[in-house]
Design a protein around this motif. Structure first.
Motif, PDB file in Angstrom:
ATOM      1  N   ASP A 273       0.867 -56.012  -0.858  1.00 38.41           N
ATOM      2  CA  ASP A 273      -0.183 -55.404  -1.674  1.00 38.41           C
ATOM      3  C   ASP A 273      -0.716 -54.185  -0.925  1.00 38.41           C
ATOM      4  O   ASP A 273      -0.567 -54.051   0.294  1.00 38.41           O
ATOM      5  N   LEU A 274      -1.325 -53.284  -1.681  1.00 33.39           N
ATOM      6  CA  LEU A 274      -1.728 -52.004  -1.095  1.00 33.39           C
ATOM      7  C   LEU A 274      -2.851 -52.138  -0.077  1.00 33.39           C
ATOM      8  O   LEU A 274      -2.937 -51.335   0.853  1.00 33.39           O
ATOM      9  N   TYR A 275      -3.714 -53.141  -0.246  1.00 39.50           N
ATOM     10  CA  TYR A 275      -4.779 -53.271   0.749  1.00 39.50           C
ATOM     11  C   TYR A 275      -4.204 -53.697   2.097  1.00 39.50           C
ATOM     12  O   TYR A 275      -4.575 -53.151   3.148  1.00 39.50           O
ATOM     13  N   THR A 276      -3.277 -54.647   2.086  1.00 41.13           N
ATOM     14  CA  THR A 276      -2.660 -55.073   3.343  1.00 41.13           C
ATOM     15  C   THR A 276      -1.888 -53.920   3.973  1.00 41.13           C
ATOM     16  O   THR A 276      -1.937 -53.719   5.198  1.00 41.13           O
ATOM     17  N   ILE A 277      -1.167 -53.158   3.165  1.00 38.12           N
ATOM     18  CA  ILE A 277      -0.441 -52.000   3.687  1.00 38.12           C
ATOM     19  C   ILE A 277      -1.406 -50.986   4.294  1.00 38.12           C
ATOM     20  O   ILE A 277      -1.151 -50.418   5.366  1.00 38.12           O
ATOM     21  N   SER A 278      -2.529 -50.765   3.642  1.00 37.55           N
ATOM     22  CA  SER A 278      -3.528 -49.821   4.158  1.00 37.55           C
ATOM     23  C   SER A 278      -4.044 -50.269   5.521  1.00 37.55           C
ATOM     24  O   SER A 278      -4.143 -49.473   6.468  1.00 37.55           O
ATOM     25  N   GLU A 279      -4.383 -51.552   5.621  1.00 33.10           N
ATOM     26  CA  GLU A 279      -4.854 -52.061   6.903  1.00 33.10           C
ATOM     27  C   GLU A 279      -3.760 -52.000   7.964  1.00 33.10           C
ATOM     28  O   GLU A 279      -4.039 -51.708   9.139  1.00 33.10           O
ATOM     29  N   ALA A 280      -2.516 -52.247   7.564  1.00 29.80           N
ATOM     30  CA  ALA A 280      -1.408 -52.209   8.517  1.00 29.80           C
ATOM     31  C   ALA A 280      -1.157 -50.790   9.024  1.00 29.80           C
ATOM     32  O   ALA A 280      -0.803 -50.589  10.192  1.00 29.80           O
ATOM     33  N   ILE A 281      -1.345 -49.802   8.156  1.00 23.56           N
ATOM     34  CA  ILE A 281      -1.221 -48.410   8.604  1.00 23.56           C
ATOM     35  C   ILE A 281      -2.258 -48.126   9.694  1.00 23.56           C
ATOM     36  O   ILE A 281      -1.947 -47.513  10.731  1.00 23.56           O
ATOM     37  N   MET A 282      -3.469 -48.586   9.483  1.00 26.76           N
ATOM     38  CA  MET A 282      -4.520 -48.395  10.478  1.00 26.76           C
ATOM     39  C   MET A 282      -4.169 -49.106  11.785  1.00 26.76           C
ATOM     40  O   MET A 282      -4.321 -48.532  12.878  1.00 26.76           O
ATOM     41  N   GLN A 283      -3.688 -50.340  11.689  1.00 24.32           N
ATOM     42  CA  GLN A 283      -3.273 -51.083  12.878  1.00 24.32           C
ATOM     43  C   GLN A 283      -2.183 -50.347  13.634  1.00 24.32           C
ATOM     44  O   GLN A 283      -2.204 -50.283  14.871  1.00 24.32           O
ATOM     45  N   SER A 302      -4.738 -46.331  -4.733  1.00 24.11           N
ATOM     46  CA  SER A 302      -6.176 -46.525  -4.550  1.00 24.11           C
ATOM     47  C   SER A 302      -6.706 -45.541  -3.530  1.00 24.11           C
ATOM     48  O   SER A 302      -5.956 -44.986  -2.717  1.00 24.11           O
ATOM     49  N   ALA A 303      -8.013 -45.352  -3.556  1.00 26.83           N
ATOM     50  CA  ALA A 303      -8.662 -44.493  -2.568  1.00 26.83           C
ATOM     51  C   ALA A 303      -8.488 -45.054  -1.164  1.00 26.83           C
ATOM     52  O   ALA A 303      -8.387 -44.298  -0.193  1.00 26.83           O
ATOM     53  N   VAL A 304      -8.430 -46.383  -1.049  1.00 29.32           N
ATOM     54  CA  VAL A 304      -8.294 -47.009   0.268  1.00 29.32           C
ATOM     55  C   VAL A 304      -6.950 -46.646   0.898  1.00 29.32           C
ATOM     56  O   VAL A 304      -6.873 -46.325   2.091  1.00 29.32           O
ATOM     57  N   LEU A 305      -5.882 -46.687   0.114  1.00 31.34           N
ATOM     58  CA  LEU A 305      -4.565 -46.304   0.639  1.00 31.34           C
ATOM     59  C   LEU A 305      -4.565 -44.851   1.108  1.00 31.34           C
ATOM     60  O   LEU A 305      -4.046 -44.535   2.195  1.00 31.34           O
ATOM     61  N   LEU A 306      -5.150 -43.972   0.319  1.00 30.37           N
ATOM     62  CA  LEU A 306      -5.174 -42.557   0.700  1.00 30.37           C
ATOM     63  C   LEU A 306      -5.991 -42.338   1.970  1.00 30.37           C
ATOM     64  O   LEU A 306      -5.646 -41.505   2.807  1.00 30.37           O
ATOM     65  N   ARG A 307      -7.063 -43.098   2.126  1.00 32.97           N
ATOM     66  CA  ARG A 307      -7.849 -42.998   3.356  1.00 32.97           C
ATOM     67  C   ARG A 307      -7.023 -43.427   4.567  1.00 32.97           C
ATOM     68  O   ARG A 307      -7.099 -42.812   5.639  1.00 32.97           O
ATOM     69  N   ALA A 308      -6.235 -44.473   4.416  1.00 29.48           N
ATOM     70  CA  ALA A 308      -5.410 -44.947   5.525  1.00 29.48           C
ATOM     71  C   ALA A 308      -4.362 -43.910   5.909  1.00 29.48           C
ATOM     72  O   ALA A 308      -4.110 -43.668   7.103  1.00 29.48           O
ATOM     73  N   ILE A 309      -3.769 -43.280   4.920  1.00 29.26           N
ATOM     74  CA  ILE A 309      -2.763 -42.257   5.197  1.00 29.26           C
ATOM     75  C   ILE A 309      -3.397 -41.061   5.895  1.00 29.26           C
ATOM     76  O   ILE A 309      -2.836 -40.501   6.850  1.00 29.26           O
ATOM     77  N   GLU A 310      -4.575 -40.661   5.433  1.00 31.61           N
ATOM     78  CA  GLU A 310      -5.269 -39.549   6.085  1.00 31.61           C
ATOM     79  C   GLU A 310      -5.628 -39.905   7.528  1.00 31.61           C
ATOM     80  O   GLU A 310      -5.547 -39.057   8.420  1.00 31.61           O
ATOM     81  N   TYR A 311      -5.981 -41.152   7.767  1.00 31.60           N
ATOM     82  CA  TYR A 311      -6.279 -41.604   9.122  1.00 31.60           C
ATOM     83  C   TYR A 311      -5.043 -41.456  10.009  1.00 31.60           C
ATOM     84  O   TYR A 311      -5.139 -41.005  11.169  1.00 31.60           O
ATOM     85  N   ALA A 312      -3.882 -41.819   9.467  1.00 32.47           N
ATOM     86  CA  ALA A 312      -2.645 -41.682  10.229  1.00 32.47           C
ATOM     87  C   ALA A 312      -2.346 -40.221  10.536  1.00 32.47           C
ATOM     88  O   ALA A 312      -1.979 -39.872  11.669  1.00 32.47           O
ATOM     89  N   MET A 313      -2.522 -39.355   9.557  1.00 34.85           N
ATOM     90  CA  MET A 313      -2.262 -37.938   9.768  1.00 34.85           C
ATOM     91  C   MET A 313      -3.208 -37.348  10.803  1.00 34.85           C
ATOM     92  O   MET A 313      -2.801 -36.576  11.675  1.00 34.85           O
ATOM     93  N   GLN A 314      -4.462 -37.736  10.736  1.00 33.01           N
ATOM     94  CA  GLN A 314      -5.440 -37.239  11.698  1.00 33.01           C
ATOM     95  C   GLN A 314      -5.132 -37.726  13.110  1.00 33.01           C
ATOM     96  O   GLN A 314      -5.473 -37.063  14.096  1.00 33.01           O
TER      97      GLN A 314
END
Length: 550
Positions: A273-283, A302-314
């Motif tokens: 699911d996208l929330y788990t993927i988002s958290e895993a990107i952060m991890q 979702s906005a949460v997924l996009l935030r996680a991707i931006e966190y990775a890019m940053q």
């Protein structure tokens, strides 16, 4: 292939169902705004108008949510909420809440229990919470009473491993398997790649990576909520990791010296699911991964997924994701996001696989047909799909990082995408993105003596009734004096080519007779005294039937 067939109409149905809750009128605005934050040289004009959420967009979405909640009233609002949270494309009885700031998140956490909500997970960095509800009444009341705290409310979209259609479900196009020739298929046949990827960590967000001789002791595992063990017989994540960084002769990868960070994001049914993927990107970012491979996805976001991707890019990392195998004119998320390196699939002859998703967001294509890979219980399979293509690109980025020394994953990606083989129509297109990966060319991008001219593509142009022969100069300097020998059904002609700058292309249009099968053979001749590094790519043949393609 170890995967089930899937109807090509599924994406269309999912697209209609997965409209972002209470802020769907702003999704187009969000995607147009994404390009404002990117400013990446490697990005094409087709994706420059998509970017990360701006503060203005976030405020507008929150205001829209507030206004909609007030307009509808409690009963109607609950009905709308049920329509978006109770369907087959999201986790049942769950909601993903994105908050406008840290204070809003903390206020929600303090009152969640009183609203009858169970907080399954929350993240201060993502300003989000994943909640379970027994009844929609409490959730609906929470949102209507505190709507100004929210940026987005939506379902937790299910993310699936891309399935591959059965052979009979495809067209009759001949597809050439890669098998054990992965390095040859990406332009580095015979290379000593034993040190490629050293010092680089590739995170594999998938079904988990099993112990296998091809990895040695290079696999580290993190728990994102599904544990670190592997379901019996499940080998998808292991195959993905082996193509990126396998070292054994019977399961070779692109960058065998790279470290693997395995984060399992699928449940016992093989669904993520996208929330788990988002958290895993952060991890993954927080654990030092420079490259994050996601060979699964969803047609919702979702906005949460996009935030996680931006966190990775940053954080200097890149996210590499599979485009999907539904023969759709859109990509799965996260591949659909313009800041993600989205990867489509080709065969050993650099032909797009018929089921590989296309779209304006597609960045690059790579081999993805019947590639020798590791699987469960140290077995070996022919791995097919964009799930296979993505880790090939991840491995190539790791190889460039180690080869050039001291460059970031984002800098390595910029080199890779600037040195691709121009397949399909001339220039960037929706089927191939910027082109097909050519790691050999990328590794020699600083060699001022490199000479390689190539017939890059035969593309049937139905509008003009021609075969467009794309000639590409993969040399370090401009080339002149080239001749294209064209044979059409036995009739031969010579075409003098113009000056072609380094990394540029030129096109020769070959008319196709109507009402008959046409055989087109082309040979590229360089000026006298020029030694071509790769003369094998100076010849190409195609058969065109009436109304057909290459």
């Amino acid at each position: 292939m170890h995967e089930k067939p899937r109807s090509p109409i599924v994406p269309a149905l999912i697209t209609l169902a997965l409209i972002g809750f209470m802020a769907w009128t702003l999704v187009k605005h969000q995607r147009r705004a994404e390009g404002l934050a990117a400013a990446e040289k490697a990005r094409t004009e087709a994706t420059d108008d998509r970017a990360a959420l701006t503060a203005a967009a976030q405020k507008a979405r929150a205001n829209a949510l507030t206004a909609e909640a007030r307009r509808l009233g409690a009963a109607a609002f609950k009905e709308q909420l049920a329509a978006h949270l109770d369907n087959d494309h999201v986790r049942r009885n769950e909601a993903v809440l994105a908050f406008k700031d840290a204070g809003a998140l903390q206020r929600f956490l303090a009152r969640a229990k009183d609203a009858g909500l169970t907080v399954m997970s929350s993240s201060e960095k993502l300003l989000s919470a994943r909640v379970r509800y027994a009844s929609l009444d409490g959730l609906a009341s929470e949102i209507t009473d505190n709507s100004s705290d929210y940026e987005e409310v939506g379902g937790n979209f299910i993310a699936e491993i891309p399935t591959v259609p059965e052979t009979e479900a495809r067209t009759a196009r001949s597809q050439v398997p890669v098998r054990d020739n992965l390095l040859g298929a990406i332009g580095v046949a015979g290379a000593d790649n034993s040190q490629w990827g050293r010092g680089v960590t590739i995170a594999v967000l998938d079904s988990g990576v099993a112990a296998d001789a091809t990895f040695g002791q290079r696999v580290r595992r993190l728990d994102a909520g599904h544990g670190v063990s592997i379901e019996a017989g499940e080998g998808h994540g292991t195959a993905v990791a082996s193509l990126a960084a396998g070292a054994a002769a019977d399961a070779p990868g692109v960058a065998p010296a790279a470290d693997i960070l395995s984060i399992r994001v699928t449940d016992s049914n093989g669904l993520g699911d996208l929330y788990t993927i988002s958290e895993a990107i952060m991890q993954a970012v927080d654990s030092g991964a420079q490259i994050i491979n996601v060979s699964l996805g969803s047609y919702g976001t979702s906005a949460v997924l996009l935030r996680a991707i931006e966190y990775a890019m940053q954080g200097g990392a890149v996210v590499v994701a599979a485009a999907g195998n539904d023969q759709a004119a859109q990509l799965m998320w996260p591949a659909a996001y313009s800041r993600v390196i989205s990867v489509g699939a080709t065969d050993a002859m650099q032909q797009q696989l018929i089921f590989s998703n296309s779209g304006a967001q597609l960045q690059i294509t790579a081999p993805g047909y019947a590639i020798l890979a590791a699987w469960a219980d140290e077995s070996r399979v022919g791995f097919t799909g964009t799930s296979a293509s993505a880790p090939v690109v991840s491995g190539a980025i790791a190889a460039l990082m180690s080869a050039y020394g001291g460059i970031s994953a984002q800098e390595a990606w910029a080199i890779l995408v600037a040195h691709v083989n121009d397949a399909g129509a001339e220039g960037r297109d929706d089927d191939y993105g910027a082109g097909v990966i050519d790691l050999g060319w990328a590794l020699e991008s600083n060699d001022p003596t490199r000479v390689d001219t190539a017939i890059s593509s035969h593309y049937y142009n139905s509008k003009d009734g021609t075969v467009d022969v794309v000639v590409q100069n993969r040399s370090a300097t401009a080339m002149s004096g080239m001749t294209l020998v064209v044979e059409v059904n036995g009739a031969v002609s010579n075409v003098a080519l113009p000056w072609v700058d380094a990394r540029a292309t030129t096109v020769v249009k070959v008319p196709v007779p109507e009402g008959a099968e046409t055989i087109v053979n082309t040979t590229l001749l360089n000026a006298g005294g020029v030694t071509d590094k790769n003369p094998a790519n100076n010849h190409k043949a195609s058969v065109v039937s009436l109304g057909g393609g290459e």
